[in-house]
Scaffold this motif. Sequence first.
Motif, PDB file in Angstrom:
ATOM      1  N   ARG A 142      49.400  43.498  41.215  1.00 44.36           N
ATOM      2  CA  ARG A 142      48.008  43.614  41.624  1.00 44.36           C
ATOM      3  C   ARG A 142      47.533  42.297  42.220  1.00 44.36           C
ATOM      4  O   ARG A 142      47.715  41.226  41.638  1.00 44.36           O
ATOM      5  N   SER A 143      46.916  42.362  43.390  1.00 43.05           N
ATOM      6  CA  SER A 143      46.453  41.152  44.074  1.00 43.05           C
ATOM      7  C   SER A 143      45.234  40.570  43.373  1.00 43.05           C
ATOM      8  O   SER A 143      44.315  41.293  42.984  1.00 43.05           O
ATOM      9  N   ILE A 144      45.241  39.255  43.206  1.00 43.82           N
ATOM     10  CA  ILE A 144      44.109  38.532  42.631  1.00 43.82           C
ATOM     11  C   ILE A 144      43.566  37.581  43.692  1.00 43.82           C
ATOM     12  O   ILE A 144      44.225  36.604  44.068  1.00 43.82           O
ATOM     13  N   GLU A 145      42.401  37.897  44.227  1.00 43.56           N
ATOM     14  CA  GLU A 145      41.721  37.093  45.243  1.00 43.56           C
ATOM     15  C   GLU A 145      42.568  36.875  46.487  1.00 43.56           C
ATOM     16  O   GLU A 145      42.337  35.938  47.252  1.00 43.56           O
ATOM     17  N   GLY A 146      43.582  37.699  46.688  1.00 44.49           N
ATOM     18  CA  GLY A 146      44.403  37.585  47.880  1.00 44.49           C
ATOM     19  C   GLY A 146      45.336  36.392  47.902  1.00 44.49           C
ATOM     20  O   GLY A 146      46.020  36.155  48.909  1.00 44.49           O
ATOM     21  N   VAL A 147      45.419  35.637  46.793  1.00 42.06           N
ATOM     22  CA  VAL A 147      46.267  34.438  46.778  1.00 42.06           C
ATOM     23  C   VAL A 147      47.329  34.490  45.686  1.00 42.06           C
ATOM     24  O   VAL A 147      48.214  33.632  45.640  1.00 42.06           O
ATOM     25  N   LEU A 162      47.374  28.874  40.129  1.00 43.54           N
ATOM     26  CA  LEU A 162      46.457  27.741  40.136  1.00 43.54           C
ATOM     27  C   LEU A 162      45.474  27.808  41.298  1.00 43.54           C
ATOM     28  O   LEU A 162      44.457  27.117  41.296  1.00 43.54           O
ATOM     29  N   ASP A 163      45.760  28.641  42.305  1.00 44.12           N
ATOM     30  CA  ASP A 163      44.850  28.801  43.438  1.00 44.12           C
ATOM     31  C   ASP A 163      43.734  29.800  43.150  1.00 44.12           C
ATOM     32  O   ASP A 163      42.776  29.896  43.922  1.00 44.12           O
ATOM     33  N   VAL A 164      43.848  30.548  42.066  1.00 40.08           N
ATOM     34  CA  VAL A 164      42.814  31.516  41.711  1.00 40.08           C
ATOM     35  C   VAL A 164      41.653  30.784  41.051  1.00 40.08           C
ATOM     36  O   VAL A 164      41.847  29.896  40.218  1.00 40.08           O
TER      37      VAL A 164
END
Length: 449
Positions: free
Chosen positions: A398-403, A436-438
């Motif tokens: 599942r994608s989280i914020e596209g990153v 870490l980018d989320v």
Amino acid sequence: MKLESKRSLSWAVAVAVPALCTGLVHAQHSVDFQMTNEWDGGYNADIILKADPGGSTVNSWTLSWMGTPEIAYFWNCTHSEQGDRNFFENVHYNETIQPGSSVTLGFTGIGSWPPAPMDVRLNGETVMVMIEGDVVDHGDHGSHCMGDIDADGFVDGEDIALILSAWNTSDERADLDGSTIVDGADLTMALSMWGECPHDDHADDGDGHGGGDDDGHDGGDGHDDPCMGEFTKITCWGDFHGSNHNSHEDELVGGRTAITTEAMIAYNNLRAFFELPALALEDVGQWAFDEALTNNSQAWGNDLKGVGLWYAMQGAKVGWITDEAYDPQILADIQRTARLVEDEVEMTALVMDMVREFGRAGYADYLEANGMVETFINTLRMEPHYGGWMHGRTHGFRSIEGVAINHDINHLTVLSWDQMDPFMNDTFDWPQWDALDVSDSGVIEYFQS
């Protein structure tokens, strides 16, 4: 959609976890054949049918098996035969079995005692079989899977042949989707599972210690069998990918411990603190499948239980932290402390100091008042990679914020080799950079959704 609570539940997997019974003997349905009378050429026997203590209420049931005995009479049930299989169904006064409760039915068998039933199933699921209290068959704990009709550990041509031979019948073994008719849908399901079933090695969870740690411990329950003891290990329901238990090693080292149902008690306690109700274990797993947080789109075998336990553990590890205090480092610091500080008094004091500093107001006092400090700490010690479920079943995309994907976020509770840093992967000390980018709010939303 978020669960609404009377208090804001931050950093928690918003799924419901069942209240557990301590002293759980075996996490599945069981049948116990007990002779009540015997004569030359026959006998009377009771069947004590007990529902899974950690499962859901059984509403309407069908018990079936292949092999002996031949049935002459029966009571507290109805009986029919289909091919070489006996079927027993409930009557109106015993159709419901609460978790951990039992009903008794009986029969007159032709032949000598004891019987030799094979492939015993309740509503299509294999069960633990006992003869007068002695276990003779542990049933299916992951060595077979959906579509493995002949129970040889593979979904192959022989299983397809069995489906075709039962075409347009209600054969329970071949009716994989429970529609009461064997048809193309069942054939499609079997083909989707083609190949070897996931393995579950009870005596050895892949680390040479029967699920224990590097000190020869067994996960704290005193049993090598993952299905026995006060708490059930997640490997009772299967293990995957060689059960790599943490970075670098295939063993539980550095104070890491097995994932057990004690984590569900810890999470249920957290839910009680937030005035949220407890639901059945399978509901937790179903939530994860519905939210695309798993490898497969559909659960097979005992997937709902194992996946539910895994996400309950994550919620118990993380759900007590406040929004404002959140920092990934907190999860490294508190888990490392719980695992590595040898003096129990000192370790407990340090852990509870962190709960008071970073946790919801009153939660530390709540743990102490309800005698749940030890259970909370034991859950912090559990290794997310234990049994391979993190990659074998809960590795969602599942994608989280596209990153990032949700599997990256799941690594929040996986620590570096020296346990100083969070967000590490399972093969070497390197951060899950995508996680870490989320944003902090995105991570919190993930654990609340």
